[in-house]
Design an enzyme around this catalytic site. Structure first.
Site, PDB file in Angstrom:
ATOM      1  CB  SER A  99       3.556  10.513  34.797  1.00 53.95           C
ATOM      2  OG  SER A  99       3.729   9.504  35.760  1.00 53.95           O
ATOM      3  CD  GLU A 106      -2.091  31.230  38.568  1.00 55.44           C
ATOM      4  OE1 GLU A 106      -2.721  32.211  38.145  1.00 55.44           O
ATOM      5  OE2 GLU A 106      -1.977  30.168  37.920  1.00 55.44           O
ATOM      6  CB  SER A 107       2.911  26.548  41.415  1.00 57.06           C
ATOM      7  OG  SER A 107       4.063  25.748  41.667  1.00 57.06           O
ATOM      8  CG  HIS A 112       2.884  10.856  39.269  1.00 64.11           C
ATOM      9  ND1 HIS A 112       3.708  11.032  38.177  1.00 64.11           N
ATOM     10  CD2 HIS A 112       3.093  11.919  40.074  1.00 64.11           C
ATOM     11  CE1 HIS A 112       4.398  12.145  38.335  1.00 64.11           C
ATOM     12  NE2 HIS A 112       4.033  12.706  39.472  1.00 64.11           N
ATOM     13  CB  CYS A 127       1.884  31.207  44.835  1.00 65.03           C
ATOM     14  SG  CYS A 127       2.252  31.687  43.136  1.00 65.03           S
TER      15      CYS A 127
END
Length: 158
Positions: A99, A106-107, A112, A127
């Site tokens: 994981s 930008e995020s 996983h 974004c």
């Protein structure tokens, strides 16, 4: 979030509030304008916060290889034109699954893996002026996926 965690992703925890504008300019490479920049996207007549891709990889390989997963995440960031802040990966001892998250300006991109099922679940949320769909061919190549399922949610549609 601890001070140490903030320092790991490049936040100057000792900076004064008066330095905040300069910090923004350094991190984004753009001057701090007086009007707020929200980095919402305007495309096809819509205004929204970002694209959230849900990607399922089936019949995939290298899902238990930390180096391969990290390299794939780095290549995804580059292909999407995003800004990498930090990568954290964790291998599970029970099945060798991994994981992880690539934290972006930008995020994020998360992964996983279930190597025993040859399956990986990946989220890509970005974004601004990024190209999140460009990660799909990178993922296909990196993991040799036989089948890919993709769905997209536009977040924060105004």
């Amino acid at each position: 979030m601890s001070t140490h965690s903030l320092a790991q992703i490049g936040v100057d925890v000792e900076a004064k509030a008066s330095d905040a504008g300069a910090e923004v300019e350094v991190q984004t490479g753009k001057p701090n304008a007086r009007e707020p920049r929200d980095f919402f996207i305007e495309r096809n007549g819509l205004r929204y916060a970002g694209s959230h891709l849900i990607i399922d990889l089936w019949d995939a390989e290298h899902l238990d290889d930390l180096g391969a997963v990290e390299l794939a995440l780095r290549r995804c960031v580059r292909a999407a034109g995003a800004t990498l802040l930090h990568i954290h990966l964790h291998r599970f001892s029970t099945n060798g699954g991994i994981s992880g998250v690539a934290v972006l300006a930008e995020s994020h991109i998360t992964i996983h893996t279930w190597p025993e099922r040859r399956y990986a679940a990946i989220d890509v949320f970005m974004c601004g002026a990024t190209r999140p769909h460009e990660v799909v061919p990178v993922l296909r190549h990196a993991f040799g996926a036989g089948r890919i399922a993709l769905s997209e949610q536009l977040r924060g549609v105004l």
